[in-house]
Design a protein around this motif. Sequence first.
Motif, mmCIF file in Angstrom:
data_model
loop_
_atom_site.group_PDB
_atom_site.id
_atom_site.type_symbol
_atom_site.label_atom_id
_atom_site.label_comp_id
_atom_site.label_asym_id
_atom_site.label_seq_id
_atom_site.Cartn_x
_atom_site.Cartn_y
_atom_site.Cartn_z
ATOM 1 N N PRO A 181 -11.254 5.833 2.891
ATOM 2 C CA PRO A 181 -10.479 6.270 1.670
ATOM 3 C C PRO A 181 -9.256 6.956 1.820
ATOM 4 C CG PRO A 181 -12.660 7.352 1.940
ATOM 5 C CD PRO A 181 -12.567 6.310 3.052
ATOM 6 N N TRP A 182 -9.157 7.617 2.913
ATOM 7 C CA TRP A 182 -7.945 8.622 3.247
ATOM 8 C C TRP A 182 -6.885 7.441 3.412
ATOM 9 C CZ3 TRP A 182 -5.176 8.937 7.723
ATOM 10 C CH2 TRP A 182 -5.781 8.356 8.782
ATOM 11 N N VAL A 183 -7.085 6.431 4.209
ATOM 12 C CA VAL A 183 -5.965 5.554 4.555
ATOM 13 C C VAL A 183 -5.115 5.077 3.489
ATOM 14 C CG1 VAL A 183 -5.540 3.424 5.917
ATOM 15 C CG2 VAL A 183 -7.127 5.104 6.614
ATOM 16 N N ARG A 184 -5.600 4.956 2.208
ATOM 17 C CA ARG A 184 -5.094 4.367 0.939
ATOM 18 C C ARG A 184 -3.607 5.115 0.824
ATOM 19 N NH1 ARG A 184 -9.338 4.250 -3.519
ATOM 20 N NH2 ARG A 184 -9.602 6.344 -2.749
ATOM 21 N N ALA A 185 -3.792 6.283 1.065
ATOM 22 C CA ALA A 185 -2.490 7.185 0.757
ATOM 23 C C ALA A 185 -1.175 6.874 1.599
ATOM 24 C CB ALA A 185 -2.853 8.527 0.773
ATOM 25 N N PHE A 186 -1.577 6.081 2.726
ATOM 26 C CA PHE A 186 -0.324 5.892 3.644
ATOM 27 C C PHE A 186 -0.337 4.368 4.197
ATOM 28 C CE2 PHE A 186 -2.395 10.273 4.481
ATOM 29 C CZ PHE A 186 -1.207 10.982 4.182
ATOM 30 N N LEU A 187 -0.584 3.511 3.130
ATOM 31 C CA LEU A 187 -0.611 2.155 3.429
ATOM 32 C C LEU A 187 0.907 1.750 3.298
ATOM 33 C CD1 LEU A 187 -3.463 0.450 1.655
ATOM 34 C CD2 LEU A 187 -3.117 0.664 3.963
ATOM 35 N N HIS A 188 1.814 2.562 2.414
ATOM 36 C CA HIS A 188 3.285 2.295 2.320
ATOM 37 C C HIS A 188 4.002 2.994 3.496
ATOM 38 C CE1 HIS A 188 2.415 5.993 0.586
ATOM 39 N NE2 HIS A 188 3.666 6.402 0.271
#
Length: 296
Positions: A181-188
Amino acid sequence: MIPTWLQIDYQRLVALGANKQLHHGLLLLGNQGVGSFDLAQQLAFDLLCLTNPMQACGHCKACLLNQSQTHPDYLLITPEKDTISVEQVRAISDFFVTSASYQGNKVVIIKNAESLTLSASNALLKTLEEPNSNRYLMLLAQNSAALPATILSRCFKVQLSVDLELAKSFISSLGIDINAPWVRAFLHRPQTLALWQQQEQINVIEDLYTMMMQSGMQTRHKQLLELFNQNPDYIDIFVQFYAQKLQTELLSNTLDIKRYQEKSQALLSFADKFKEVKGLNLSLQLNQLLKKLSYL
């Protein structure tokens, strides 16, 4: 290496250069971690290659000098003490007016162009308004709104973005679980994840995310303060994680819109103070923030 999600932008700029249509002033806009510098540096190497126009051969003297970061016709400008000074911009002017060592192009890259002081921005205008032939200036910035309109109007702007599927593929290749879940914040910002992995920070960031999702934030003051003093970059990550938490609580109706707005404002105010206020009492400001997040 150019990230896969920037290949289309790169090929478009290469085509312009091959047709002698590449603008002398490029403004590459993109979030930190999108790969703006990789793109700019490859373009610089292409422009300086002695063998192939707009396609670095990797073997000529110019390419070898670029690989060793010693090419005399390439200049990289980065902020000094958080700003880019007028003296640094004057050095660009001096660099451009002298003859190229290899009778070809000269290239300057300015990282974090938002850091230009007002006097530095004004000094840069002359270079942009009166370009010498075979001189290329590339400005890298995250947000065009942070740059003067006079600079913007004299540059060819390229907005860089990340294709999420390509980003996921890249992140997976690093061995990072894209479903965490924490990875979603850094997909961009996929290259940010690559840097953290290289610096062996992934476990710390995962722990920080877990901490954010737990209750009793006010009791985390000491842990957070130690992390922030260890690496101030963790403050930005903390803010992103907590903003994600607030959005989740809003969407699940566990937080009403008024409290969501109040908590979000407190979070943003804390982030802005850290960036703008010199000598900030971090411990005090963090304690006040955690109180607001706990009681609002």
